[in-house]
Design a protein around this motif. Structure first.
Motif, short mmCIF file in Angstrom:
data_model
loop_
_atom_site.label_atom_id
_atom_site.label_comp_id
_atom_site.label_asym_id
_atom_site.label_seq_id
_atom_site.Cartn_x
_atom_site.Cartn_y
_atom_site.Cartn_z
N ASP A 112 14.36 -1.13 -1.58
CA ASP A 112 15.40 -0.22 -0.84
C ASP A 112 15.32 0.22 0.38
OD1 ASP A 112 17.29 -1.14 -2.71
OD2 ASP A 112 17.18 0.68 -4.17
N ALA A 113 14.18 1.05 0.51
CA ALA A 113 13.54 1.84 1.56
C ALA A 113 13.31 0.79 3.04
CB ALA A 113 11.99 2.45 1.52
N LEU A 114 12.60 -0.11 2.42
CA LEU A 114 12.44 -1.26 3.57
C LEU A 114 13.74 -2.48 3.89
CD1 LEU A 114 8.68 -2.13 2.92
CD2 LEU A 114 9.75 -0.32 4.71
N ALA B 105 2.52 -1.16 5.11
CA ALA B 105 3.69 -0.09 4.75
C ALA B 105 3.86 -0.34 3.15
CB ALA B 105 4.88 -0.60 5.62
N ILE B 106 3.75 -1.44 2.61
CA ILE B 106 3.91 -1.76 1.35
C ILE B 106 2.86 -1.03 0.45
CG2 ILE B 106 4.03 -3.75 -0.56
CD1 ILE B 106 6.27 -4.16 0.87
N LEU B 107 1.54 -1.19 0.73
CA LEU B 107 0.47 -0.50 0.19
C LEU B 107 0.53 1.03 0.31
CD1 LEU B 107 -2.80 -2.17 1.24
CD2 LEU B 107 -1.74 -2.38 -0.92
N VAL B 108 1.07 1.80 1.34
CA VAL B 108 1.14 3.19 1.45
C VAL B 108 2.14 3.48 0.56
CG1 VAL B 108 1.85 5.12 2.91
CG2 VAL B 108 0.17 3.28 3.72
N LEU B 109 3.22 2.83 0.75
CA LEU B 109 4.60 3.29 -0.32
C LEU B 109 4.16 3.02 -1.65
CD1 LEU B 109 7.39 1.69 1.94
CD2 LEU B 109 6.86 4.05 1.65
N ARG B 110 3.34 2.19 -1.95
CA ARG B 110 3.21 1.90 -3.58
C ARG B 110 2.22 2.85 -3.93
NH1 ARG B 110 4.40 1.87 -8.41
NH2 ARG B 110 3.15 0.13 -9.73
N HIS B 111 0.91 2.98 -3.31
CA HIS B 111 -0.34 3.52 -3.87
C HIS B 111 -0.34 5.06 -3.31
CE1 HIS B 111 -1.57 0.03 -5.74
NE2 HIS B 111 -1.37 -0.71 -4.84
N PHE B 112 0.39 5.35 -2.13
CA PHE B 112 0.35 6.67 -1.73
C PHE B 112 1.44 7.57 -1.94
CE2 PHE B 112 -3.11 4.38 0.47
CZ PHE B 112 -4.21 5.16 0.13
N VAL B 113 2.56 7.02 -1.94
CA VAL B 113 3.91 7.62 -2.07
C VAL B 113 4.27 7.42 -3.53
CG1 VAL B 113 6.20 7.76 -1.26
CG2 VAL B 113 4.46 7.10 0.24
N VAL C 202 8.70 -7.67 -1.72
CA VAL C 202 7.71 -6.69 -1.90
C VAL C 202 6.67 -7.09 -2.85
CG1 VAL C 202 7.68 -4.27 -2.82
CG2 VAL C 202 9.70 -4.98 -1.59
N ARG C 203 6.91 -7.70 -3.89
CA ARG C 203 5.95 -8.15 -4.81
C ARG C 203 4.91 -9.17 -4.16
NH1 ARG C 203 10.31 -7.98 -8.13
NH2 ARG C 203 10.88 -10.05 -7.94
N SER C 204 5.62 -9.99 -3.39
CA SER C 204 4.60 -10.83 -2.38
C SER C 204 3.75 -10.39 -1.57
CB SER C 204 5.41 -12.05 -1.88
OG SER C 204 4.97 -12.98 -1.03
N ARG C 205 4.38 -9.38 -0.68
CA ARG C 205 3.54 -8.95 0.17
C ARG C 205 2.38 -7.91 -0.45
NH1 ARG C 205 8.10 -6.99 4.70
NH2 ARG C 205 8.53 -9.02 5.23
N LEU C 206 3.03 -7.10 -1.33
CA LEU C 206 1.79 -6.31 -2.19
C LEU C 206 0.76 -7.27 -2.77
CD1 LEU C 206 1.19 -3.62 -3.17
CD2 LEU C 206 2.61 -3.96 -5.13
N HIS C 207 1.06 -8.42 -3.20
CA HIS C 207 0.10 -9.32 -3.77
C HIS C 207 -1.20 -9.57 -2.72
CE1 HIS C 207 -2.02 -12.82 -5.59
NE2 HIS C 207 -1.48 -13.20 -5.03
N HIS C 208 -0.55 -10.20 -1.46
CA HIS C 208 -1.21 -10.49 -0.30
C HIS C 208 -1.81 -9.54 0.38
CE1 HIS C 208 0.04 -14.61 -0.39
NE2 HIS C 208 1.25 -14.32 -0.63
N ALA C 209 -1.49 -8.38 0.29
CA ALA C 209 -2.10 -7.07 0.68
C ALA C 209 -3.23 -6.65 -0.01
CB ALA C 209 -1.07 -5.94 1.09
N HIS C 210 -3.11 -6.67 -1.38
CA HIS C 210 -4.09 -6.57 -2.17
C HIS C 210 -5.52 -7.56 -1.93
CE1 HIS C 210 -1.40 -4.25 -5.22
NE2 HIS C 210 -2.22 -3.26 -4.72
N ARG C 211 -4.92 -8.80 -1.87
CA ARG C 211 -6.16 -9.73 -1.55
C ARG C 211 -6.86 -9.58 -0.44
NH1 ARG C 211 -4.32 -15.76 -3.24
NH2 ARG C 211 -6.44 -15.89 -2.45
#
Length: 64
Positions: A26-28, A9-17, A35-44
């Motif tokens: 706010d959305a979640l 969800a984080i990746l989609v909202l950041r990179h596609f939306v 958000v920053r932590s999940r984005l970091h872990h998702a990228h890895r």
């Protein structure tokens, strides 16, 4: 598909939306730090999955 739903969800909202950290928070309904932590872990995790797929293709594995 290999990522947990929270990371996807984080990746989609950041990179596609194209939402920024505060907008995703706010959305979640989660703190911006989360958000920053999940984005970091998702990228890895995404990077590791892509590298594993590339290795499997290079050696003629099941993904080839």
């Amino acid at each position: 598909r290999r990522l947990p739903p929270e990371q996807r969800a984080i990746l989609v909202l950041r990179h596609f939306v194209g939402l920024e950290t505060a907008e995703i928070a706010d959305a979640l309904g989660i703190p911006p730090g989360t958000v920053r932590s999940r984005l970091h872990h998702a990228h890895r995790a995404m990077r590791a999955a892509l590298e594993a797929d590339a290795r499997a293709i290079a050696i003629g594995g099941p993904s080839a």
